[in-house]
Scaffold this motif. Structure first.
Motif, PDB file in Angstrom:
ATOM      1  N   PHE A 180       0.804  -1.219   0.000  1.00 11.45           N
ATOM      2  CA  PHE A 180       0.000   0.000   0.000  1.00 11.45           C
ATOM      3  C   PHE A 180       0.839   1.271   0.000  1.00 11.45           C
ATOM      4  O   PHE A 180       0.402   2.316   0.471  1.00 11.45           O
ATOM      5  N   THR A 181       2.057   1.223  -0.504  1.00 13.70           N
ATOM      6  CA  THR A 181       2.910   2.406  -0.542  1.00 13.70           C
ATOM      7  C   THR A 181       2.397   3.379  -1.593  1.00 13.70           C
ATOM      8  O   THR A 181       2.098   2.992  -2.718  1.00 13.70           O
ATOM      9  N   HIS A 182       2.282   4.643  -1.212  1.00 14.69           N
ATOM     10  CA  HIS A 182       1.857   5.683  -2.141  1.00 14.69           C
ATOM     11  C   HIS A 182       2.447   7.019  -1.691  1.00 14.69           C
ATOM     12  O   HIS A 182       3.067   7.097  -0.628  1.00 14.69           O
ATOM     13  N   SER A 183       2.279   8.043  -2.500  1.00 17.14           N
ATOM     14  CA  SER A 183       2.876   9.333  -2.167  1.00 17.14           C
ATOM     15  C   SER A 183       1.853  10.450  -2.308  1.00 17.14           C
ATOM     16  O   SER A 183       0.867  10.331  -3.035  1.00 17.14           O
ATOM     17  N   HIS A 184       2.119  11.512  -1.588  1.00 21.34           N
ATOM     18  CA  HIS A 184       1.325  12.732  -1.652  1.00 21.34           C
ATOM     19  C   HIS A 184       2.296  13.888  -1.858  1.00 21.34           C
ATOM     20  O   HIS A 184       3.383  13.899  -1.285  1.00 21.34           O
ATOM     21  N   VAL A 185       1.909  14.882  -2.647  1.00 20.05           N
ATOM     22  CA  VAL A 185       2.709  16.089  -2.816  1.00 20.05           C
ATOM     23  C   VAL A 185       1.990  17.212  -2.080  1.00 20.05           C
ATOM     24  O   VAL A 185       0.858  17.573  -2.405  1.00 20.05           O
ATOM     25  N   VAL A 186       2.652  17.747  -1.064  1.00 20.33           N
ATOM     26  CA  VAL A 186       2.084  18.812  -0.245  1.00 20.33           C
ATOM     27  C   VAL A 186       3.071  19.967  -0.233  1.00 20.33           C
ATOM     28  O   VAL A 186       4.209  19.813   0.236  1.00 20.33           O
ATOM     29  N   VAL A 233       6.485  19.277  -1.462  1.00 24.78           N
ATOM     30  CA  VAL A 233       7.217  18.217  -0.760  1.00 24.78           C
ATOM     31  C   VAL A 233       6.485  16.908  -1.003  1.00 24.78           C
ATOM     32  O   VAL A 233       5.272  16.804  -0.795  1.00 24.78           O
ATOM     33  N   THR A 234       7.229  15.883  -1.437  1.00 23.63           N
ATOM     34  CA  THR A 234       6.641  14.566  -1.676  1.00 23.63           C
ATOM     35  C   THR A 234       6.745  13.738  -0.402  1.00 23.63           C
ATOM     36  O   THR A 234       7.838  13.530   0.125  1.00 23.63           O
ATOM     37  N   ILE A 235       5.617  13.280   0.074  1.00 27.04           N
ATOM     38  CA  ILE A 235       5.574  12.450   1.277  1.00 27.04           C
ATOM     39  C   ILE A 235       5.171  11.048   0.850  1.00 27.04           C
ATOM     40  O   ILE A 235       4.090  10.841   0.292  1.00 27.04           O
ATOM     41  N   VAL A 236       6.058  10.085   1.103  1.00 22.39           N
ATOM     42  CA  VAL A 236       5.801   8.690   0.753  1.00 22.39           C
ATOM     43  C   VAL A 236       5.517   7.929   2.039  1.00 22.39           C
ATOM     44  O   VAL A 236       6.285   8.004   2.995  1.00 22.39           O
ATOM     45  N   HIS A 237       4.410   7.215   2.056  1.00 24.76           N
ATOM     46  CA  HIS A 237       4.055   6.410   3.222  1.00 24.76           C
ATOM     47  C   HIS A 237       3.155   5.266   2.764  1.00 24.76           C
ATOM     48  O   HIS A 237       2.855   5.149   1.582  1.00 24.76           O
ATOM     49  N   SER A 238       2.762   4.431   3.688  1.00 26.39           N
ATOM     50  CA  SER A 238       1.901   3.301   3.332  1.00 26.39           C
ATOM     51  C   SER A 238       0.857   3.076   4.410  1.00 26.39           C
ATOM     52  O   SER A 238       1.120   3.243   5.600  1.00 26.39           O
ATOM     53  N   HIS A 239      -0.318   2.743   3.961  1.00 25.75           N
ATOM     54  CA  HIS A 239      -1.422   2.320   4.811  1.00 25.75           C
ATOM     55  C   HIS A 239      -2.478   1.735   3.890  1.00 25.75           C
ATOM     56  O   HIS A 239      -2.536   2.077   2.705  1.00 25.75           O
ATOM     57  N   PHE A 244      -5.620   1.295   1.767  1.00 24.72           N
ATOM     58  CA  PHE A 244      -6.633   2.163   1.195  1.00 24.72           C
ATOM     59  C   PHE A 244      -7.111   1.523  -0.093  1.00 24.72           C
ATOM     60  O   PHE A 244      -6.456   0.640  -0.639  1.00 24.72           O
ATOM     61  N   LYS A 245      -8.252   1.962  -0.586  1.00 23.58           N
ATOM     62  CA  LYS A 245      -8.825   1.394  -1.806  1.00 23.58           C
ATOM     63  C   LYS A 245      -8.127   1.995  -3.020  1.00 23.58           C
ATOM     64  O   LYS A 245      -8.119   3.211  -3.206  1.00 23.58           O
ATOM     65  N   LYS A 246      -7.523   1.145  -3.842  1.00 27.60           N
ATOM     66  CA  LYS A 246      -6.818   1.607  -5.042  1.00 27.60           C
ATOM     67  C   LYS A 246      -7.807   2.289  -5.985  1.00 27.60           C
ATOM     68  O   LYS A 246      -8.940   1.859  -6.136  1.00 27.60           O
ATOM     69  N   GLY A 247      -7.350   3.355  -6.620  1.00 30.89           N
ATOM     70  CA  GLY A 247      -8.179   4.062  -7.576  1.00 30.89           C
ATOM     71  C   GLY A 247      -9.008   5.167  -6.965  1.00 30.89           C
ATOM     72  O   GLY A 247      -9.529   6.014  -7.682  1.00 30.89           O
ATOM     73  N   SER A 248      -9.146   5.186  -5.650  1.00 25.19           N
ATOM     74  CA  SER A 248      -9.911   6.263  -5.009  1.00 25.19           C
ATOM     75  C   SER A 248      -8.935   7.285  -4.439  1.00 25.19           C
ATOM     76  O   SER A 248      -7.861   6.945  -3.957  1.00 25.19           O
ATOM     77  N   GLU A 249      -9.329   8.543  -4.519  1.00 30.29           N
ATOM     78  CA  GLU A 249      -8.484   9.612  -3.986  1.00 30.29           C
ATOM     79  C   GLU A 249      -8.711   9.736  -2.483  1.00 30.29           C
ATOM     80  O   GLU A 249      -9.825   9.618  -2.000  1.00 30.29           O
ATOM     81  N   HIS A 250      -7.641   9.955  -1.779  1.00 25.58           N
ATOM     82  CA  HIS A 250      -7.768  10.238  -0.356  1.00 25.58           C
ATOM     83  C   HIS A 250      -6.732  11.292   0.003  1.00 25.58           C
ATOM     84  O   HIS A 250      -5.760  11.496  -0.717  1.00 25.58           O
ATOM     85  N   SER A 251      -6.953  11.952   1.100  1.00 24.83           N
ATOM     86  CA  SER A 251      -6.013  12.992   1.528  1.00 24.83           C
ATOM     87  C   SER A 251      -5.824  12.891   3.035  1.00 24.83           C
ATOM     88  O   SER A 251      -6.541  12.160   3.721  1.00 24.83           O
ATOM     89  N   HIS A 252      -4.834  13.620   3.508  1.00 29.24           N
ATOM     90  CA  HIS A 252      -4.526  13.626   4.931  1.00 29.24           C
ATOM     91  C   HIS A 252      -4.473  15.069   5.416  1.00 29.24           C
ATOM     92  O   HIS A 252      -4.161  15.979   4.656  1.00 29.24           O
ATOM     93  N   THR A 253      -4.744  15.229   6.693  1.00 23.95           N
ATOM     94  CA  THR A 253      -4.628  16.560   7.290  1.00 23.95           C
ATOM     95  C   THR A 253      -3.177  16.822   7.651  1.00 23.95           C
ATOM     96  O   THR A 253      -2.327  15.910   7.628  1.00 23.95           O
ATOM     97  N   THR A 254      -2.875  18.046   8.010  1.00 29.38           N
ATOM     98  CA  THR A 254      -1.513  18.407   8.416  1.00 29.38           C
ATOM     99  C   THR A 254      -1.084  17.628   9.651  1.00 29.38           C
ATOM    100  O   THR A 254       0.055  17.165   9.746  1.00 29.38           O
TER     101      THR A 254
END
Length: 116
Positions: A19-25, A28-34, A36-46
């Motif tokens: 489940f490794t994926h990345s977010h650009v905030v 800054v690119t943040i790579v982490h894993s947890h 989640f359903k592939k193909g759906s967009e999700h986001s994280h708070t600060t």
């Protein structure tokens, strides 16, 4: 524990590899894993990004482990090797382990059974 720890380890390894994926905030690119359903967009708070950063960079030393282990080991040795001063029960023959009940004498008088 025989099955729990291997299952926990395998689940952890599967979670961080599948489940490794990345977010650009803010550039800054943040790579982490947890999971989640592939193909759906999700986001994280600060706050979630800060928690991810703290969990990924935690440092554990053995400075607190050795005193804790020493106290636990000494406590266990005291419990195992120090004989209690008060015995909670009274043995009829100290030092002798009896594996059977005492003998029973039966007396039959006029159809009545007396056990002594």
């Amino acid at each position: 524990m025989k099955w729990f720890l291997p299952v926990l380890f395998i689940s952890y390894m599967a979670g961080i590899t599948l489940f490794t994926h990345s977010h650009v905030v803010n550039g800054v690119t943040i790579v982490h894993s947890h999971p989640f359903k592939k193909g759906s967009e999700h986001s994280h708070t600060t706050v979630e990004f800060q928690l991810i950063h703290l969990l990924n960079h935690v440092l554990v030393t053995d400075s607190g482990l050795i005193p804790t282990f020493t106290v636990a080991a000494l406590s266990l040795l005291c419990i195992l090797f120090i004989r209690p001063q008060i015995e909670p029960y009274h043995r009829s023959c100290p030092g002798i382990i009896s594996l059977r009940a005492p003998p029973v004498a039966l007396s039959i008088f006029s159809g009545t059974v007396f056990i002594s």
